[in-house]
Scaffold this motif. Structure first.
Motif, PDB file in Angstrom:
ATOM      1  N   GLY A   8       0.765  -1.233   0.000  1.00 13.89           N
ATOM      2  CA  GLY A   8       0.000   0.000   0.000  1.00 13.89           C
ATOM      3  C   GLY A   8       0.796   1.283   0.000  1.00 13.89           C
ATOM      4  N   LEU A   9       2.112   1.206   0.015  1.00 14.03           N
ATOM      5  CA  LEU A   9       2.922   2.422  -0.062  1.00 14.03           C
ATOM      6  C   LEU A   9       3.671   2.430  -1.381  1.00 14.03           C
ATOM      7  CD1 LEU A   9       4.571   2.613   3.501  1.00 14.03           C
ATOM      8  CD2 LEU A   9       2.553   3.831   2.682  1.00 14.03           C
ATOM      9  N   ASP A  10       3.549   3.522  -2.119  1.00 14.33           N
ATOM     10  CA  ASP A  10       4.310   3.602  -3.364  1.00 14.33           C
ATOM     11  C   ASP A  10       5.783   3.866  -3.049  1.00 14.33           C
ATOM     12  OD1 ASP A  10       4.825   6.470  -3.155  1.00 14.33           O
ATOM     13  OD2 ASP A  10       2.764   6.799  -3.813  1.00 14.33           O
ATOM     14  N   ASP A  11       6.630   3.684  -4.049  1.00 13.47           N
ATOM     15  CA  ASP A  11       8.081   3.815  -3.831  1.00 13.47           C
ATOM     16  C   ASP A  11       8.477   5.196  -3.326  1.00 13.47           C
ATOM     17  OD1 ASP A  11       8.652   1.223  -4.444  1.00 13.47           O
ATOM     18  OD2 ASP A  11       9.352   1.625  -6.489  1.00 13.47           O
ATOM     19  N   GLN A  12       7.856   6.229  -3.855  1.00 12.93           N
ATOM     20  CA  GLN A  12       8.203   7.586  -3.431  1.00 12.93           C
ATOM     21  C   GLN A  12       7.884   7.779  -1.942  1.00 12.93           C
ATOM     22  OE1 GLN A  12       6.394  10.731  -5.729  1.00 12.93           O
ATOM     23  NE2 GLN A  12       7.191  12.327  -4.402  1.00 12.93           N
ATOM     24  N   ARG A  14       7.576   5.367   0.340  1.00 12.71           N
ATOM     25  CA  ARG A  14       8.487   4.522   1.125  1.00 12.71           C
ATOM     26  C   ARG A  14       9.841   5.204   1.309  1.00 12.71           C
ATOM     27  NH1 ARG A  14      10.332  -0.049  -0.122  1.00 12.71           N
ATOM     28  NH2 ARG A  14      10.215   0.113  -2.361  1.00 12.71           N
ATOM     29  N   HIS A  15      10.409   5.724   0.222  1.00 16.04           N
ATOM     30  CA  HIS A  15      11.716   6.390   0.311  1.00 16.04           C
ATOM     31  C   HIS A  15      11.662   7.594   1.254  1.00 16.04           C
ATOM     32  CE1 HIS A  15      13.884   4.044  -2.666  1.00 16.04           C
ATOM     33  NE2 HIS A  15      12.795   4.074  -3.427  1.00 16.04           N
ATOM     34  N   LYS A  16      10.598   8.373   1.145  1.00 21.42           N
ATOM     35  CA  LYS A  16      10.453   9.548   2.005  1.00 21.42           C
ATOM     36  C   LYS A  16      10.349   9.129   3.472  1.00 21.42           C
ATOM     37  CE  LYS A  16       7.660  13.685   2.645  1.00 21.42           C
ATOM     38  NZ  LYS A  16       6.537  14.482   2.202  1.00 21.42           N
ATOM     39  N   ILE A  75       9.691  -1.363   5.685  1.00 19.02           N
ATOM     40  CA  ILE A  75       9.179  -0.731   4.462  1.00 19.02           C
ATOM     41  C   ILE A  75      10.215  -0.698   3.338  1.00 19.02           C
ATOM     42  CG2 ILE A  75       7.390   0.556   5.671  1.00 19.02           C
ATOM     43  CD1 ILE A  75       9.075   3.081   5.407  1.00 19.02           C
ATOM     44  N   GLY A  76      11.296  -1.451   3.519  1.00 13.54           N
ATOM     45  CA  GLY A  76      12.216  -1.662   2.415  1.00 13.54           C
ATOM     46  C   GLY A  76      13.509  -0.876   2.443  1.00 13.54           C
ATOM     47  N   GLY A  77      13.854  -0.295   3.567  1.00 13.10           N
ATOM     48  CA  GLY A  77      15.096   0.472   3.661  1.00 13.10           C
ATOM     49  C   GLY A  77      16.102  -0.192   4.570  1.00 13.10           C
TER      50      GLY A  77
END
Length: 161
Positions: A8-12, A14-16, A75-77
């Motif tokens: 449910g979170l787009d890449d932008q 998630r990065h932020k 969340i992928g970081g």
């Protein structure tokens, strides 16, 4: 970037959020070290109570840091909580290393807690604006603990009158 374990979170977004989580992580690690610096060096009336309180506060700060670090990874970081990253990225003012008086430590810590609390409330708003309710909730939980500990620490300040 590592795999994300959340939908449910787009890449932008998630990065932020990863950047925001790591920024607040750096501040929390720096604040934890400031608390321990005070814990080790304070002297004066009321020593044992403040000394023991600061150990408890450091534990709660580490819990908050853990939440932020783990969320960044979920969340992928990557969690970036090393001494080197903290030293270069934290917005917390360096803590004096030769301070002893309890009142001076209380004032120095209170100021730092208030600034970190303010940054966390700004992070809550940013996470909300980005649509990441889980990170928003996490920052709210950490903010509550920071505010409570600022109150505990500030309540030890000598009464001026």
């Amino acid at each position: 970037m590592p795999e994300a374990f959340v939908a449910g979170l787009d890449d932008q977004t998630r990065h932020k959020m990863i950047d925001l989580l790591n920024a607040r992580l750096a501040d929390t690690v720096a604040l934890t070290l400031a608390v321990k610096q005070a814990h080790w060096n304070l002297k004066g009336p009321g020593y044992i109570g403040v000394h023991e309180l600061l150990d408890e506060v450091a534990d709660r700060l580490r819990d908050g840091a853990d939440l932020m670090a783990e969320r960044a990874v979920i969340i992928g970081g990557h969690a970036k909580g090393t001494l080197e990253v903290t030293a270069s990225e934290s917005t917390v003012e360096p803590y004096p290393v030769e301070m002893e008086a309890i009142a001076d430590h209380i004032e120095a810590l209170k100021d730092r807690f208030l600034k970190v609390g303010k940054a966390l409330r700004e992070a809550i708003e940013e996470a909300s604006d980005a649509g990441d309710a889980d990170t928003e909730d996490l920052f709210t939980e950490v903010s509550r603990a920071i505010d409570k500990d600022a109150w505990f620490i500030g309540s030890n300040a000598p009464v001026k009158g």
